[in-house]
Design a protein around this motif. Structure first.
Motif, PDB file in Angstrom:
ATOM      1  N   LEU A   1       0.837  -1.203   0.000  1.00 56.31           N
ATOM      2  CA  LEU A   1       0.000   0.000   0.000  1.00 56.31           C
ATOM      3  C   LEU A   1       0.873   1.256   0.000  1.00 56.31           C
ATOM      4  O   LEU A   1       0.563   2.232  -0.694  1.00 56.31           O
ATOM      5  CB  LEU A   1      -0.944  -0.001   1.199  1.00 56.31           C
ATOM      6  CG  LEU A   1      -2.042  -1.061   1.156  1.00 56.31           C
ATOM      7  CD1 LEU A   1      -2.808  -1.084   2.480  1.00 56.31           C
ATOM      8  CD2 LEU A   1      -2.986  -0.817  -0.004  1.00 56.31           C
ATOM      9  N   ASP A   2       1.971   1.236   0.758  1.00 59.49           N
ATOM     10  CA  ASP A   2       2.897   2.376   0.740  1.00 59.49           C
ATOM     11  C   ASP A   2       3.485   2.584  -0.650  1.00 59.49           C
ATOM     12  O   ASP A   2       3.613   3.726  -1.117  1.00 59.49           O
ATOM     13  CB  ASP A   2       4.030   2.166   1.754  1.00 59.49           C
ATOM     14  CG  ASP A   2       3.586   2.333   3.189  1.00 59.49           C
ATOM     15  OD1 ASP A   2       2.573   3.033   3.440  1.00 59.49           O
ATOM     16  OD2 ASP A   2       4.251   1.761   4.078  1.00 59.49           O
TER      17      ASP A   2
ATOM     18  N   ALA B   1       0.851   4.141  -2.803  1.00 54.86           N
ATOM     19  CA  ALA B   1       0.695   5.559  -2.464  1.00 54.86           C
ATOM     20  C   ALA B   1       1.801   6.392  -3.109  1.00 54.86           C
ATOM     21  O   ALA B   1       1.544   7.484  -3.630  1.00 54.86           O
ATOM     22  CB  ALA B   1       0.689   5.747  -0.949  1.00 54.86           C
TER      23      ALA B   1
ATOM     24  N   GLU C   1       1.325   9.391  -5.729  1.00 53.65           N
ATOM     25  CA  GLU C   1       1.897  10.729  -5.505  1.00 53.65           C
ATOM     26  C   GLU C   1       2.749  11.163  -6.706  1.00 53.65           C
ATOM     27  O   GLU C   1       2.693  12.323  -7.127  1.00 53.65           O
ATOM     28  CB  GLU C   1       2.735  10.740  -4.234  1.00 53.65           C
ATOM     29  CG  GLU C   1       1.897  10.662  -2.978  1.00 53.65           C
ATOM     30  CD  GLU C   1       2.721  10.396  -1.733  1.00 53.65           C
ATOM     31  OE1 GLU C   1       3.889   9.960  -1.850  1.00 53.65           O
ATOM     32  OE2 GLU C   1       2.187  10.603  -0.629  1.00 53.65           O
TER      33      GLU C   1
ATOM     34  N   ALA D   1      -3.711   8.894  -2.893  1.00 51.96           N
ATOM     35  CA  ALA D   1      -2.469   8.527  -2.205  1.00 51.96           C
ATOM     36  C   ALA D   1      -2.617   8.708  -0.696  1.00 51.96           C
ATOM     37  O   ALA D   1      -2.198   7.847   0.086  1.00 51.96           O
ATOM     38  CB  ALA D   1      -1.306   9.372  -2.729  1.00 51.96           C
ATOM     39  N   THR D   2      -3.243   9.795  -0.291  1.00 48.09           N
ATOM     40  CA  THR D   2      -3.470  10.037   1.133  1.00 48.09           C
ATOM     41  C   THR D   2      -4.350   8.944   1.731  1.00 48.09           C
ATOM     42  O   THR D   2      -4.066   8.426   2.820  1.00 48.09           O
ATOM     43  CB  THR D   2      -4.108  11.427   1.347  1.00 48.09           C
ATOM     44  OG1 THR D   2      -3.206  12.423   0.854  1.00 48.09           O
ATOM     45  CG2 THR D   2      -4.409  11.688   2.803  1.00 48.09           C
TER      46      THR D   2
ATOM     47  N   VAL E   1      -4.732   5.856   0.651  1.00 50.83           N
ATOM     48  CA  VAL E   1      -4.003   4.591   0.685  1.00 50.83           C
ATOM     49  C   VAL E   1      -3.006   4.594   1.842  1.00 50.83           C
ATOM     50  O   VAL E   1      -2.860   3.599   2.558  1.00 50.83           O
ATOM     51  CB  VAL E   1      -3.311   4.323  -0.675  1.00 50.83           C
ATOM     52  CG1 VAL E   1      -2.340   3.164  -0.589  1.00 50.83           C
ATOM     53  CG2 VAL E   1      -4.360   4.065  -1.752  1.00 50.83           C
ATOM     54  N   ARG E   2      -2.332   5.714   2.068  1.00 54.26           N
ATOM     55  CA  ARG E   2      -1.395   5.801   3.206  1.00 54.26           C
ATOM     56  C   ARG E   2      -2.144   5.654   4.534  1.00 54.26           C
ATOM     57  O   ARG E   2      -1.658   5.006   5.462  1.00 54.26           O
ATOM     58  CB  ARG E   2      -0.651   7.128   3.188  1.00 54.26           C
ATOM     59  CG  ARG E   2       0.436   7.174   2.166  1.00 54.26           C
ATOM     60  CD  ARG E   2       1.484   8.214   2.515  1.00 54.26           C
ATOM     61  NE  ARG E   2       2.407   8.384   1.425  1.00 54.26           N
ATOM     62  CZ  ARG E   2       3.396   7.567   1.130  1.00 54.26           C
ATOM     63  NH1 ARG E   2       3.587   6.500   1.850  1.00 54.26           N
ATOM     64  NH2 ARG E   2       4.195   7.809   0.115  1.00 54.26           N
TER      65      ARG E   2
END
Length: 95
Positions: free
Chosen positions: A11-12, A15, A19, A69-70, A72-73
C-alpha cells in the motif's frame, strides 16, 4: 489461511506511485500556457481560455491522485495499527 490479508508495504508503494502521478499531472498543468504572440486578440483570448480550462482539468485529476495517495497511506497506517494491536492482545492472551 482464510480471511483478509493486507500488505501495508504494498500500500505504501502504491501511495508513492499515486503521488508521483499526481506530481506529473501538476507538472503537465503548469506547462500549459498559451504563447505570448498568437496573433489577433480574439485568437489569443480563445487559446488562453482553452489552455486555462485544460490546465484546471488536469490539475483536478492531479488533486484526485494526491487524495487517493493520502487515503491509501491512511489505510496502510490503519492496517499496521490493527496488526500491532492484535499482536499485543494475542501476547496478553498467551501470558
Amino acid at each position: 489461511m482464510t480471511g483478509f490479508h493486507a500488505d501495508p508495504s504494498a500500500l505504501d508503494a502504491l501511495a508513492l506511485r499515486l503521488e508521483d502521478t499526481a506530481d506529473e499531472y501538476r507538472s503537465a498543468a503548469d506547462s500549459l500556457a498559451a504563447p505570448d504572440d498568437l496573433g489577433p486578440a480574439p485568437v489569443s483570448a480563445a487559446l488562453t481560455a482553452l489552455t486555462g480550462e485544460w490546465s484546471g482539468r488536469i490539475r483536478a485529476v492531479g488533486t484526485d491522485f494526491a487524495g487517493a495517495a493520502t487515503g491509501v497511506r491512511t489505510a496502510a497506517k490503519a492496517y499496521r495499527a490493527a496488526d500491532a494491536a492484535a499482536a499485543e492482545e494475542l501476547g496478553r492472551a498467551d501470558g
